[in-house]
Design a protein around this motif. Sequence first.
Motif, mmCIF file in Angstrom:
data_model
loop_
_atom_site.group_PDB
_atom_site.id
_atom_site.type_symbol
_atom_site.label_atom_id
_atom_site.label_comp_id
_atom_site.label_asym_id
_atom_site.label_seq_id
_atom_site.Cartn_x
_atom_site.Cartn_y
_atom_site.Cartn_z
ATOM 1 N N ALA A 30 0.831 -1.207 0.000
ATOM 2 C CA ALA A 30 0.000 0.000 0.000
ATOM 3 C C ALA A 30 0.865 1.257 0.000
ATOM 4 O O ALA A 30 0.582 2.230 -0.718
ATOM 5 N N ALA A 31 1.938 1.240 0.797
ATOM 6 C CA ALA A 31 2.833 2.395 0.860
ATOM 7 C C ALA A 31 3.525 2.626 -0.484
ATOM 8 O O ALA A 31 3.692 3.769 -0.930
ATOM 9 N N ARG A 32 3.947 1.540 -1.146
ATOM 10 C CA ARG A 32 4.603 1.677 -2.450
ATOM 11 C C ARG A 32 3.644 2.217 -3.506
ATOM 12 O O ARG A 32 4.010 3.094 -4.316
ATOM 13 N N ARG A 45 1.170 4.142 -2.953
ATOM 14 C CA ARG A 45 0.966 5.545 -2.619
ATOM 15 C C ARG A 45 2.081 6.409 -3.201
ATOM 16 O O ARG A 45 1.857 7.563 -3.596
ATOM 17 N N GLU A 46 3.300 5.848 -3.273
ATOM 18 C CA GLU A 46 4.428 6.556 -3.886
ATOM 19 C C GLU A 46 4.298 6.619 -5.406
ATOM 20 O O GLU A 46 4.686 7.616 -6.028
ATOM 21 N N ALA A 70 -0.960 11.848 -5.930
ATOM 22 C CA ALA A 70 -1.897 12.050 -4.823
ATOM 23 C C ALA A 70 -3.259 12.555 -5.297
ATOM 24 O O ALA A 70 -4.286 12.244 -4.689
ATOM 25 N N ILE A 83 -4.665 -0.885 1.060
ATOM 26 C CA ILE A 83 -4.682 -0.064 -0.152
ATOM 27 C C ILE A 83 -5.942 0.808 -0.163
ATOM 28 O O ILE A 83 -5.881 2.010 -0.425
ATOM 29 N N SER A 108 -5.546 3.609 2.334
ATOM 30 C CA SER A 108 -4.586 4.612 1.907
ATOM 31 C C SER A 108 -5.162 5.559 0.866
ATOM 32 O O SER A 108 -4.872 6.762 0.876
ATOM 33 N N PHE A 109 -5.996 5.021 -0.029
ATOM 34 C CA PHE A 109 -6.542 5.825 -1.120
ATOM 35 C C PHE A 109 -7.994 6.236 -0.889
ATOM 36 O O PHE A 109 -8.583 6.880 -1.753
ATOM 37 N N GLU A 110 -8.550 5.838 0.261
ATOM 38 C CA GLU A 110 -9.963 6.118 0.553
ATOM 39 C C GLU A 110 -10.839 5.647 -0.611
ATOM 40 O O GLU A 110 -11.698 6.370 -1.132
#
Length: 211
Positions: free
Chosen positions: A40-42, A44-45, A49, A70, A73-75
């Motif tokens: 999920a963090a990757r 997001r990178e 945004a 995921i 993180s992205f709502e």
Amino acid sequence: MRRLYVVAHPEATHHVEHRVGGWFDSALAERGRAHAAAIAARLRELIPAADRIELYSSDLRRAAETAKPIARSFEADTVLLRDLREKSYGVAGGRPQSWLDERFVPPPPMGERLDHDEGIDGAETKLQWVTRVYRAVDRISAGTAGQQVVVTHGGSLSWVVAAWLGLPVQACAHAAFRSSAGGITVLEEDDRFHNRTLHTLNDTSHLPARR
């Protein structure tokens, strides 16, 4: 540019226990849950945004659990698609991997490979498996977001890629795109010519090294 990020779910309990996965509804293992957060963090990178995403996942537990961080993180809402499941191994699902290995009849190097009978009661043929994953990709391709995330399984990922590239089903008799647990594959479609590209296969740089 339209991008499709295809995630192979990370380590699940059937991996740790050396059991057959398929439609056996295993959960993520402890290591897999940590890797799901890293995935999920990757993403997001990688995804701007300001961009909206569409999130699709196999409905099996280990994939749906991968999709959860995921989605947070992205709502985003997660669309669960049964057609993204791994291959069904019929009565072998959940049994020790050794049980399947002793009974599995591999396909011939040439000749009928897609509709080959692997000798396991209730198992899908490769043709049935590929056909339903292609159907899932048709559903995903009808989406409108420029950034889409698909959570599936290591085997089914091959057919997501093949369908995205427009390969005929018959090509899947031999074609394969290998991914390890937790890998991210990136597919692209350009806005002008609408050519589709396999940009990145099985990126695992976001996953911590095994100790």
